[in-house]
Design a protein around this motif. Sequence first.
Motif, PDB file in Angstrom:
ATOM      1  N   TYR A  75       0.822  -1.200   0.000  1.00 23.74           N
ATOM      2  CA  TYR A  75       0.000   0.000   0.000  1.00 23.74           C
ATOM      3  C   TYR A  75       0.862   1.259   0.000  1.00 23.74           C
ATOM      4  O   TYR A  75       0.589   2.217  -0.746  1.00 23.74           O
ATOM      5  N   THR A  78       2.599   1.830  -3.392  1.00 20.38           N
ATOM      6  CA  THR A  78       1.639   2.272  -4.404  1.00 20.38           C
ATOM      7  C   THR A  78       1.254   3.735  -4.198  1.00 20.38           C
ATOM      8  O   THR A  78       1.142   4.509  -5.160  1.00 20.38           O
ATOM      9  N   ALA A  79       1.075   4.122  -2.943  1.00 21.97           N
ATOM     10  CA  ALA A  79       0.651   5.498  -2.656  1.00 21.97           C
ATOM     11  C   ALA A  79       1.767   6.505  -2.867  1.00 21.97           C
ATOM     12  O   ALA A  79       1.503   7.645  -3.286  1.00 21.97           O
ATOM     13  N   GLN A 108      -1.024  13.553   1.238  1.00 28.57           N
ATOM     14  CA  GLN A 108      -1.685  12.734   0.227  1.00 28.57           C
ATOM     15  C   GLN A 108      -1.430  11.246   0.477  1.00 28.57           C
ATOM     16  O   GLN A 108      -2.346  10.424   0.372  1.00 28.57           O
ATOM     17  N   ILE A 109      -0.187  10.900   0.830  1.00 25.18           N
ATOM     18  CA  ILE A 109       0.148   9.500   1.116  1.00 25.18           C
ATOM     19  C   ILE A 109      -0.583   9.034   2.373  1.00 25.18           C
ATOM     20  O   ILE A 109      -1.085   7.900   2.437  1.00 25.18           O
ATOM     21  N   ASN A 111      -3.476  10.059   3.537  1.00 22.95           N
ATOM     22  CA  ASN A 111      -4.897   9.836   3.250  1.00 22.95           C
ATOM     23  C   ASN A 111      -5.095   8.542   2.464  1.00 22.95           C
ATOM     24  O   ASN A 111      -6.059   7.795   2.706  1.00 22.95           O
ATOM     25  N   GLN A 112      -4.186   8.269   1.536  1.00 21.31           N
ATOM     26  CA  GLN A 112      -4.295   7.042   0.764  1.00 21.31           C
ATOM     27  C   GLN A 112      -4.092   5.812   1.651  1.00 21.31           C
ATOM     28  O   GLN A 112      -4.799   4.800   1.510  1.00 21.31           O
ATOM     29  N   ASP A 115      -7.220   5.034   3.660  1.00 27.62           N
ATOM     30  CA  ASP A 115      -8.249   4.351   2.871  1.00 27.62           C
ATOM     31  C   ASP A 115      -7.895   2.873   2.677  1.00 27.62           C
ATOM     32  O   ASP A 115      -8.767   2.000   2.798  1.00 27.62           O
ATOM     33  N   ASP A 116      -6.625   2.594   2.372  1.00 28.98           N
ATOM     34  CA  ASP A 116      -6.229   1.204   2.117  1.00 28.98           C
ATOM     35  C   ASP A 116      -6.253   0.370   3.391  1.00 28.98           C
ATOM     36  O   ASP A 116      -6.641  -0.809   3.370  1.00 28.98           O
ATOM     37  N   SER A 121      -7.755   8.690   9.162  1.00 29.55           N
ATOM     38  CA  SER A 121      -6.472   9.348   8.891  1.00 29.55           C
ATOM     39  C   SER A 121      -5.925  10.058  10.125  1.00 29.55           C
ATOM     40  O   SER A 121      -4.709  10.235  10.255  1.00 29.55           O
TER      41      SER A 121
END
Length: 367
Positions: A75, A78-79, A108-109, A111-112, A115-116, A121
């Motif tokens: 994860y 990918t982020a 941004q990372i 928050n991603q 989600d994953d 957050s």
Amino acid sequence: MSKLGTLGARLHRGEIGYDFVKNRKIWYGLSILITITAIVGLAVRGLNMGIEFQGGAVFTTPKNISASVSQAEEYAETASGHDAIVQKLGDGSLRIQVAGIETDKANQIKNQLSDDLKVDSEQINAELVGPSWGEQIANKAWQGLGIFLFLVVIYLAIAFEWRMALAAFVALIHDITITVGIYALVGFEVTPGTVIGLLTILGYSLYDTVVVFDSLKEQTKDLTKQTRWTYSDVANRSINSTLVRSINTTVVALLPVAGLLFIGGGVLGAGMLNDISLSLFVGLAAGAYSSIFIATPLVADLKEREPQMKALKKRVLAKRAKGETEVQGEQEVLADEPEDAAPAVVGPRNQPASRSRGRGRPSGKRR
């Protein structure tokens, strides 16, 4: 007294010993081989620098998260688009480290990842390190290492002499190169703890070297006034007299470090301990080796290039050759004598013959 204590006492008195200096070419060759391997590993793989040196972010998840380490690593990569290092902490949380990213991309990372990983957050703690700050830390670390080596050389040159200072400097560079090369080959992360470990092992290595040098300095006073020992002989005796102490010091220091490295970092999974424990373990072993097999034999090599020491070595070897010739001559004389030969009787020389009172007539009654 224990066997080790008895051995140490006999080594100190010079009753027994191993000729380290005579076999110095073997140790030089072995050190060169290890150093070349370390340099090749450093050139091919490079160092895995931590975020403290190249910038990045560290994300810490809540406790008892459902995702595994491999899933979290996938994860994060990918982020972020960068390689990630994920460690599972003792309380069940995950420590996700991503190096080489800009600070404005960290949110941004984060928050991603939320989600994953299916967590809020706000529950993910983010620690950011800017690239400029990491570069400054790296420069300060190299400056500190350079200042340390400079002060060491100056101290040894004043306390002993420049040859010993040069030999100690070579031994320290030998230890640093091997330790850094091992880091490159193993792939452990280089952090400020690693730098602390390097400075610590240099202190240990220098301690063993100075102990041998102090013994060597004491035993080489007025060395040129005798014809029994060369400088290499005395250097070898100095190594043997402090050998047991060096081994004991190294073993006692390695045991707790081995516990940190193999039990703390390997069994318990406390990866943060690896940063300092690997540098300490490799550096302590390399420092003990260099103080015995590199520093003192190198001093003997440099010292015996002096005209006085060359002349002393020539006189000592000539005297030994003469003594061996006399011993061989005595052995040949003894070997030539027959085993059943009667021992020679030594008596007074030029002793006059006894005269008979009878003027040659046999003694007896006259008729």
